[in-house]
Motif scaffolding. Structure first.
Motif, PDB file in Angstrom:
ATOM      1  N   THR A 168       0.809  -1.208   0.000  1.00 16.92           N
ATOM      2  CA  THR A 168       0.000   0.000   0.000  1.00 16.92           C
ATOM      3  C   THR A 168       0.845   1.261   0.000  1.00 16.92           C
ATOM      4  O   THR A 168       2.040   1.213   0.290  1.00 16.92           O
ATOM      5  N   SER A 169       0.205   2.354  -0.306  1.00 15.10           N
ATOM      6  CA  SER A 169       0.861   3.656  -0.232  1.00 15.10           C
ATOM      7  C   SER A 169       0.669   4.309   1.126  1.00 15.10           C
ATOM      8  O   SER A 169       1.261   5.337   1.408  1.00 15.10           O
ATOM      9  N   TYR A 170      -0.186   3.718   1.943  1.00 15.45           N
ATOM     10  CA  TYR A 170      -0.522   4.298   3.246  1.00 15.45           C
ATOM     11  C   TYR A 170       0.285   3.639   4.346  1.00 15.45           C
ATOM     12  O   TYR A 170       0.258   2.422   4.496  1.00 15.45           O
ATOM     13  N   SER A 171       0.974   4.435   5.153  1.00 11.06           N
ATOM     14  CA  SER A 171       1.802   3.859   6.213  1.00 11.06           C
ATOM     15  C   SER A 171       1.360   4.299   7.599  1.00 11.06           C
ATOM     16  O   SER A 171       2.084   4.104   8.566  1.00 11.06           O
ATOM     17  N   ARG A 185      -2.132   0.256   9.339  1.00  8.65           N
ATOM     18  CA  ARG A 185      -1.325  -0.891   9.771  1.00  8.65           C
ATOM     19  C   ARG A 185      -2.100  -1.767  10.756  1.00  8.65           C
ATOM     20  O   ARG A 185      -2.064  -3.000  10.672  1.00  8.65           O
ATOM     21  N   VAL A 196       5.129  -0.688   2.399  1.00  9.69           N
ATOM     22  CA  VAL A 196       4.775   0.577   1.772  1.00  9.69           C
ATOM     23  C   VAL A 196       5.398   0.577   0.378  1.00  9.69           C
ATOM     24  O   VAL A 196       6.615   0.452   0.233  1.00  9.69           O
ATOM     25  N   LYS A 197       4.556   0.717  -0.635  1.00 11.37           N
ATOM     26  CA  LYS A 197       4.978   0.568  -2.034  1.00 11.37           C
ATOM     27  C   LYS A 197       6.241   1.344  -2.388  1.00 11.37           C
ATOM     28  O   LYS A 197       7.157   0.796  -2.977  1.00 11.37           O
ATOM     29  N   GLU A 214       8.488   2.825  -0.486  1.00 10.94           N
ATOM     30  CA  GLU A 214       9.567   2.953   0.490  1.00 10.94           C
ATOM     31  C   GLU A 214      10.283   1.651   0.835  1.00 10.94           C
ATOM     32  O   GLU A 214      11.401   1.687   1.299  1.00 10.94           O
TER      33      GLU A 214
END
Length: 123
Positions: A81-84, A89, A102-103, A105
Motif C-alpha cells: 500500500t501507499s498508506y503507512s 497498519r 509501503v509501495k 519505500e
C-alpha cells in the motif's frame, strides 16, 4: 514461489510482477479483489501482494477471503500500500496480513520477506 499480485492500478501491478519475475518468482496479476479470488482458486499461490485501497472488494476483504480459502495451506499475505499510517497498519494486522509493505519505500523489505518465506517449510 508463485505470487499473486493484486492492484487496481495496472501500471503498479504490472511493475511489481516484472520485479518479482526478476527475483525468480512466478507471478499472476489481477486488478481487483474478485479476480484475485478466482486466480487463487486456479493457481494456488504461495504468497499474495494486495493493494488495500481498491474499489469493490478492497484488499482487507480480499485478504480475509483468501485466508479462509487457503485453510490449512500456508499462504503469505502482504499488504502492499501507499498508506503507512498506524490505523491502516492496525487494520491490516486485524484481518490477518502477515506483512505490511509501503509501495514506494520498502521494496528491499519485500524481497527479503519473500526470500525468507520461500525457505520455510510449507505443509
Amino acid at each position: 514461489m508463485r505470487v499473486l499480485v493484486v492492484d487496481d492500478n495496472p501500471d503498479a501491478a504490472d511493475t511489481f510482477a516484472v520485479l518479482l519475475r526478476a527475483w525468480g518468482h512466478e507471478t499472476d496479476v489481477v486488478y481487483n479483489g474478485r479476480d484475485a479470488l478466482e486466480s487463487a482458486d486456479q493457481h494456488l499461490p504461495d504468497a499474495a501482494l494486495l493493494d488495500l485501497n481498491m474499489p469493490g472488494l478492497d484488499g482487507f476483504a480480499t485478504a480475509q477471503r483468501l485466508r479462509r480459502f487457503a485453510g490449512s495451506r500456508k499462504l503469505l499475505l502482504v499488504a502492499l500500500t501507499s498508506y503507512s499510517d498506524p490505523i491502516t497498519r492496525a487494520l491490516a494486522a486485524e484481518v490477518s496480513f502477515d506483512q505490511f509493505v509501503v509501495k514506494t519505500e520498502e521494496l528491499g523489505k519485500l524481497q527479503g520477506l519473500l526470500s525468507a518465506y520461500e525457505r520455510t517449510e510449507k505443509p
